[in-house]
Design a protein around this motif. Structure first.
Motif, PDB file in Angstrom:
ATOM      1  N   CYS A  69      27.021  42.566  47.885  1.00  0.00           N
ATOM      2  CA  CYS A  69      26.809  41.636  49.155  1.00  0.00           C
ATOM      3  C   CYS A  69      28.195  41.026  49.406  1.00  0.00           C
ATOM      4  CB  CYS A  69      26.000  40.470  48.801  1.00  0.00           C
ATOM      5  SG  CYS A  69      25.753  39.119  50.005  1.00  0.00           S
ATOM      6  N   PRO A  70      28.951  41.572  50.403  1.00  0.00           N
ATOM      7  CA  PRO A  70      30.277  41.240  50.460  1.00  0.00           C
ATOM      8  C   PRO A  70      30.472  39.701  50.774  1.00  0.00           C
ATOM      9  CG  PRO A  70      29.883  43.277  51.863  1.00  0.00           C
ATOM     10  CD  PRO A  70      28.662  42.821  51.237  1.00  0.00           C
ATOM     11  N   PRO A  71      29.957  38.990  51.623  1.00  0.00           N
ATOM     12  CA  PRO A  71      29.799  37.595  51.804  1.00  0.00           C
ATOM     13  C   PRO A  71      29.528  36.904  50.509  1.00  0.00           C
ATOM     14  CG  PRO A  71      28.694  38.555  53.557  1.00  0.00           C
ATOM     15  CD  PRO A  71      28.885  39.527  52.662  1.00  0.00           C
ATOM     16  N   GLY A  72      28.644  37.380  49.884  1.00  0.00           N
ATOM     17  CA  GLY A  72      28.362  36.758  48.483  1.00  0.00           C
ATOM     18  C   GLY A  72      29.444  36.999  47.414  1.00  0.00           C
ATOM     19  N   ASP A  73      29.897  38.109  47.516  1.00  0.00           N
ATOM     20  CA  ASP A  73      31.013  38.521  46.535  1.00  0.00           C
ATOM     21  C   ASP A  73      32.150  37.678  46.749  1.00  0.00           C
ATOM     22  OD1 ASP A  73      29.337  40.334  45.252  1.00  0.00           O
ATOM     23  OD2 ASP A  73      30.323  42.089  46.035  1.00  0.00           O
ATOM     24  N   LEU A  74      32.549  37.521  48.075  1.00  0.00           N
ATOM     25  CA  LEU A  74      33.690  36.375  48.485  1.00  0.00           C
ATOM     26  C   LEU A  74      33.484  34.938  47.913  1.00  0.00           C
ATOM     27  CD1 LEU A  74      34.428  37.700  52.050  1.00  0.00           C
ATOM     28  CD2 LEU A  74      35.866  38.268  49.889  1.00  0.00           C
ATOM     29  N   TYR A  75      32.343  34.547  48.060  1.00  0.00           N
ATOM     30  CA  TYR A  75      31.955  33.255  47.732  1.00  0.00           C
ATOM     31  C   TYR A  75      32.088  33.120  46.106  1.00  0.00           C
ATOM     32  CZ  TYR A  75      28.800  29.251  47.221  1.00  0.00           C
ATOM     33  OH  TYR A  75      28.307  27.951  47.035  1.00  0.00           O
ATOM     34  N   ALA A  76      31.335  34.079  45.389  1.00  0.00           N
ATOM     35  CA  ALA A  76      31.768  34.239  43.854  1.00  0.00           C
ATOM     36  C   ALA A  76      33.067  34.076  43.513  1.00  0.00           C
ATOM     37  CB  ALA A  76      30.772  35.331  43.243  1.00  0.00           C
ATOM     38  N   GLU A  77      33.924  34.824  44.159  1.00  0.00           N
ATOM     39  CA  GLU A  77      35.255  35.157  43.798  1.00  0.00           C
ATOM     40  C   GLU A  77      35.944  33.816  44.015  1.00  0.00           C
ATOM     41  OE1 GLU A  77      39.163  37.328  45.759  1.00  0.00           O
ATOM     42  OE2 GLU A  77      37.350  38.261  45.936  1.00  0.00           O
ATOM     43  N   TYR A  78      35.639  33.057  45.183  1.00  0.00           N
ATOM     44  CA  TYR A  78      36.028  31.878  45.643  1.00  0.00           C
ATOM     45  C   TYR A  78      35.672  30.641  44.501  1.00  0.00           C
ATOM     46  CZ  TYR A  78      36.932  27.206  47.788  1.00  0.00           C
ATOM     47  OH  TYR A  78      37.158  26.045  48.484  1.00  0.00           O
ATOM     48  N   ILE A  79      34.751  30.751  43.919  1.00  0.00           N
ATOM     49  CA  ILE A  79      34.235  29.672  42.922  1.00  0.00           C
ATOM     50  C   ILE A  79      34.867  30.059  41.625  1.00  0.00           C
ATOM     51  CG2 ILE A  79      32.168  28.974  41.389  1.00  0.00           C
ATOM     52  CD1 ILE A  79      32.299  27.790  44.283  1.00  0.00           C
ATOM     53  N   ARG A  80      35.003  31.330  41.218  1.00  0.00           N
ATOM     54  CA  ARG A  80      35.800  31.565  39.965  1.00  0.00           C
ATOM     55  C   ARG A  80      37.232  31.160  40.130  1.00  0.00           C
ATOM     56  NH1 ARG A  80      32.651  36.484  40.012  1.00  0.00           N
ATOM     57  NH2 ARG A  80      34.380  37.603  41.316  1.00  0.00           N
ATOM     58  N   LYS A  81      38.015  31.148  41.172  1.00  0.00           N
ATOM     59  CA  LYS A  81      39.159  30.889  41.369  1.00  0.00           C
ATOM     60  C   LYS A  81      39.313  29.463  41.150  1.00  0.00           C
ATOM     61  CE  LYS A  81      41.135  34.701  43.851  1.00  0.00           C
ATOM     62  NZ  LYS A  81      41.651  35.339  45.114  1.00  0.00           N
ATOM     63  N   LYS A  82      38.370  28.692  41.783  1.00  0.00           N
ATOM     64  CA  LYS A  82      38.312  27.075  41.781  1.00  0.00           C
ATOM     65  C   LYS A  82      38.144  26.699  40.333  1.00  0.00           C
ATOM     66  CE  LYS A  82      36.038  24.458  43.878  1.00  0.00           C
ATOM     67  NZ  LYS A  82      35.899  23.376  44.770  1.00  0.00           N
ATOM     68  N   GLN A  83      37.445  27.369  39.448  1.00  0.00           N
ATOM     69  CA  GLN A  83      37.219  27.208  38.144  1.00  0.00           C
ATOM     70  C   GLN A  83      38.376  27.244  37.223  1.00  0.00           C
ATOM     71  OE1 GLN A  83      33.616  29.020  37.310  1.00  0.00           O
ATOM     72  NE2 GLN A  83      32.250  27.457  38.402  1.00  0.00           N
ATOM     73  N   GLN A  84      39.242  28.149  37.944  1.00  0.00           N
ATOM     74  CA  GLN A  84      40.500  28.531  36.739  1.00  0.00           C
ATOM     75  C   GLN A  84      41.502  27.115  36.966  1.00  0.00           C
ATOM     76  OE1 GLN A  84      42.300  31.843  38.406  1.00  0.00           O
ATOM     77  NE2 GLN A  84      41.065  33.273  37.505  1.00  0.00           N
ATOM     78  N   PRO A  85      41.863  27.070  35.720  1.00  0.00           N
ATOM     79  CA  PRO A  85      42.843  25.647  35.499  1.00  0.00           C
ATOM     80  C   PRO A  85      44.032  25.962  36.128  1.00  0.00           C
ATOM     81  CG  PRO A  85      42.694  26.955  33.398  1.00  0.00           C
ATOM     82  CD  PRO A  85      41.769  27.392  34.222  1.00  0.00           C
ATOM     83  N   PRO A  86      44.687  25.001  36.869  1.00  0.00           N
ATOM     84  CA  PRO A  86      46.106  25.193  37.481  1.00  0.00           C
ATOM     85  C   PRO A  86      47.079  25.556  36.467  1.00  0.00           C
ATOM     86  CG  PRO A  86      45.420  22.825  37.222  1.00  0.00           C
ATOM     87  CD  PRO A  86      44.396  23.626  36.917  1.00  0.00           C
ATOM     88  N   LEU A  87      47.771  26.519  37.131  1.00  0.00           N
ATOM     89  CA  LEU A  87      48.969  26.876  36.430  1.00  0.00           C
ATOM     90  C   LEU A  87      50.090  25.764  36.302  1.00  0.00           C
ATOM     91  CD1 LEU A  87      49.778  30.529  37.892  1.00  0.00           C
ATOM     92  CD2 LEU A  87      48.599  29.894  35.764  1.00  0.00           C
TER      93      LEU A  87
END
Length: 91
Positions: A69-87
């Protein structure tokens, strides 16, 4: 957390729209969940972009089960990036 700028929201929405395997993706809960998250995370100047993708509740449908599901995958990728601590940069 810093709000998304208009250009960022525009890029995320364009990438999602280009990824649609079906016309029905526009009203799918997978894509609309992503749009809702972008609305919450974006600044005021982006709200008009997001309104373009709002649909009546009666017109929404559940996931079509596309795999992938391309839109679903983009959403999941967005959430994963948000959860990463800032550099942290060292000076």
């Amino acid at each position: 957390m810093q709000k998304l700028l208009r250009e960022e929201v525009q890029a995320f929405l364009a990438e999602a729209a280009e990824s649609f395997p079906h016309g029905a993706c526009l009203t799918c809960e997978c894509f609309l969940g992503y749009v809702t998250r972008l609305r919450v995370d974006s600044d005021e100047s982006s709200q008009d972009l997001i309104r373009e993708y709002q649909v009546e509740r009666k017109d929404m449908h559940s996931c079509l089960g596309c795999d992938p599901c391309p839109p679903g995958d983009l959403y999941a990728e967005y959430i994963r990036k948000k959860q990463q601590p800032p550099l942290i940069t060292l000076l």
